[in-house]
Design a protein around this motif. Structure first.
Motif, PDB file in Angstrom:
ATOM      1  N   GLU A   1      38.352  47.930  20.983  1.00  9.99           N
ATOM      2  CA  GLU A   1      38.293  48.541  19.655  1.00  9.99           C
ATOM      3  C   GLU A   1      39.707  48.648  19.111  1.00  9.99           C
ATOM      4  O   GLU A   1      40.571  49.265  19.744  1.00  9.99           O
ATOM      5  CB  GLU A   1      37.649  49.926  19.772  1.00  9.99           C
ATOM      6  CG  GLU A   1      37.162  50.514  18.481  1.00  9.99           C
ATOM      7  CD  GLU A   1      36.358  51.776  18.749  1.00  9.99           C
ATOM      8  OE1 GLU A   1      36.973  52.820  19.027  1.00  9.99           O
ATOM      9  OE2 GLU A   1      35.120  51.696  18.703  1.00  9.99           O
ATOM     10  N   ASN A   2      39.963  48.042  17.959  1.00  9.07           N
ATOM     11  CA  ASN A   2      41.297  48.017  17.355  1.00  9.07           C
ATOM     12  C   ASN A   2      42.354  47.487  18.322  1.00  9.07           C
ATOM     13  O   ASN A   2      43.483  47.968  18.355  1.00  9.07           O
ATOM     14  CB  ASN A   2      41.698  49.404  16.846  1.00  9.07           C
ATOM     15  CG  ASN A   2      40.799  49.892  15.745  1.00  9.07           C
ATOM     16  OD1 ASN A   2      40.477  49.139  14.819  1.00  9.07           O
ATOM     17  ND2 ASN A   2      40.361  51.123  15.825  1.00  9.07           N
ATOM     18  N   GLY A   3      41.966  46.507  19.127  1.00 12.13           N
ATOM     19  CA  GLY A   3      42.887  45.909  20.086  1.00 12.13           C
ATOM     20  C   GLY A   3      43.081  46.720  21.356  1.00 12.13           C
ATOM     21  O   GLY A   3      43.837  46.320  22.239  1.00 12.13           O
ATOM     22  N   CYS A   4      42.391  47.849  21.476  1.00 12.77           N
ATOM     23  CA  CYS A   4      42.529  48.735  22.643  1.00 12.77           C
ATOM     24  C   CYS A   4      41.325  48.571  23.569  1.00 12.77           C
ATOM     25  O   CYS A   4      40.186  48.583  23.108  1.00 12.77           O
ATOM     26  CB  CYS A   4      42.609  50.195  22.215  1.00 12.77           C
ATOM     27  SG  CYS A   4      43.898  50.569  21.031  1.00 12.77           S
ATOM     28  N   ALA A   5      41.582  48.464  24.856  1.00 11.06           N
ATOM     29  CA  ALA A   5      40.502  48.365  25.839  1.00 11.06           C
ATOM     30  C   ALA A   5      39.770  49.699  25.922  1.00 11.06           C
ATOM     31  O   ALA A   5      40.385  50.741  26.123  1.00 11.06           O
ATOM     32  CB  ALA A   5      41.061  47.989  27.195  1.00 11.06           C
ATOM     33  N   LYS A   6      38.460  49.681  25.747  1.00 11.81           N
ATOM     34  CA  LYS A   6      37.625  50.874  25.857  1.00 11.81           C
ATOM     35  C   LYS A   6      36.833  50.877  27.156  1.00 11.81           C
ATOM     36  O   LYS A   6      36.444  51.926  27.637  1.00 11.81           O
ATOM     37  CB  LYS A   6      36.654  50.969  24.672  1.00 11.81           C
ATOM     38  CG  LYS A   6      37.339  51.134  23.344  1.00 11.81           C
ATOM     39  CD  LYS A   6      38.081  52.446  23.298  1.00 11.81           C
ATOM     40  CE  LYS A   6      38.758  52.657  21.973  1.00 11.81           C
ATOM     41  NZ  LYS A   6      39.506  53.911  21.946  1.00 11.81           N
ATOM     42  N   ASP A   7      36.582  49.700  27.702  1.00  7.29           N
ATOM     43  CA  ASP A   7      35.858  49.581  28.965  1.00  7.29           C
ATOM     44  C   ASP A   7      36.888  49.484  30.091  1.00  7.29           C
ATOM     45  O   ASP A   7      37.791  48.645  30.030  1.00  7.29           O
ATOM     46  CB  ASP A   7      34.979  48.333  28.942  1.00  7.29           C
ATOM     47  CG  ASP A   7      34.136  48.204  30.183  1.00  7.29           C
ATOM     48  OD1 ASP A   7      34.713  47.875  31.247  1.00  7.29           O
ATOM     49  OD2 ASP A   7      32.917  48.418  30.112  1.00  7.29           O
ATOM     50  N   PRO A   8      36.761  50.325  31.122  1.00  8.55           N
ATOM     51  CA  PRO A   8      37.767  50.308  32.198  1.00  8.55           C
ATOM     52  C   PRO A   8      37.768  49.031  33.037  1.00  8.55           C
ATOM     53  O   PRO A   8      38.735  48.771  33.744  1.00  8.55           O
ATOM     54  CB  PRO A   8      37.392  51.522  33.056  1.00  8.55           C
ATOM     55  CG  PRO A   8      35.961  51.793  32.747  1.00  8.55           C
ATOM     56  CD  PRO A   8      35.731  51.341  31.325  1.00  8.55           C
ATOM     57  N   THR A   9      36.731  48.225  32.930  1.00  8.31           N
ATOM     58  CA  THR A   9      36.686  46.981  33.709  1.00  8.31           C
ATOM     59  C   THR A   9      37.249  45.792  32.931  1.00  8.31           C
ATOM     60  O   THR A   9      37.341  44.687  33.469  1.00  8.31           O
ATOM     61  CB  THR A   9      35.242  46.649  34.150  1.00  8.31           C
ATOM     62  OG1 THR A   9      34.449  46.350  32.991  1.00  8.31           O
ATOM     63  CG2 THR A   9      34.621  47.816  34.920  1.00  8.31           C
ATOM     64  N   TYR A  10      37.638  46.013  31.680  1.00  7.33           N
ATOM     65  CA  TYR A  10      38.187  44.938  30.845  1.00  7.33           C
ATOM     66  C   TYR A  10      39.571  44.530  31.349  1.00  7.33           C
ATOM     67  O   TYR A  10      40.399  45.379  31.698  1.00  7.33           O
ATOM     68  CB  TYR A  10      38.282  45.401  29.388  1.00  7.33           C
ATOM     69  CG  TYR A  10      39.038  44.438  28.514  1.00  7.33           C
ATOM     70  CD1 TYR A  10      38.406  43.338  27.952  1.00  7.33           C
ATOM     71  CD2 TYR A  10      40.389  44.628  28.245  1.00  7.33           C
ATOM     72  CE1 TYR A  10      39.102  42.448  27.153  1.00  7.33           C
ATOM     73  CE2 TYR A  10      41.090  43.743  27.449  1.00  7.33           C
ATOM     74  CZ  TYR A  10      40.444  42.661  26.910  1.00  7.33           C
ATOM     75  OH  TYR A  10      41.133  41.774  26.125  1.00  7.33           O
TER      76      TYR A  10
END
Length: 116
Positions: free
Chosen positions: A48-57
């Motif tokens: 989201e907005n270039g930020c990882a929201k899923d910890p497995t990403y």
């Protein structure tokens, strides 16, 4: 359709097909949904907005600016179809344009102060 087991890594690659070597890609948003037509309700943000929201990403190195490689663990929505649909938004920028969205990276939105 691509089949993968729950909690297995799902590897993805996105490429820009252009003859211009000075273009590059940036993954701005990637959302998962239990339905193919609705990515707002009951959705799960991966980026989201270039930020990882899923910890497995995680991202992977690509020797080409016009190719992105990333992965996350496969999952299933609770009490839903066993299918998960992805919708990703990518940005195309000029390479080495340090004012472009590609070089801004993760944009964390600042929280507004509530007034009385």
């Amino acid at each position: 359709p691509y089949r993968v087991g729950i909690n297995q890594n799902l590897f993805l690659q996105a490429s820009l097909h252009s003859s211009d070597p000075s273009l590059e890609l940036f993954l701005d948003t990637c959302v998962a949904s239990p339905t193919r037509h609705n990515f707002t309700t009951k959705s799960y943000p991966i980026i989201e907005n270039g930020c990882a929201k899923d910890p497995t990403y995680a991202t992977y190195y690509s020797p080409f600016r016009h190719t992105l490689r990333f992965k996350f663990n496969a999952f299933q929505f609770i009490q839903s179809n066993p299918e998960v649909y992805l919708q990703c938004e990518l940005v195309v920028c000029r390479a080495y344009d340090y004012s472009s969205r590609c070089y801004q990276g993760c944009l964390r939105r600042s929280k507004r102060e509530a007034s009385s």
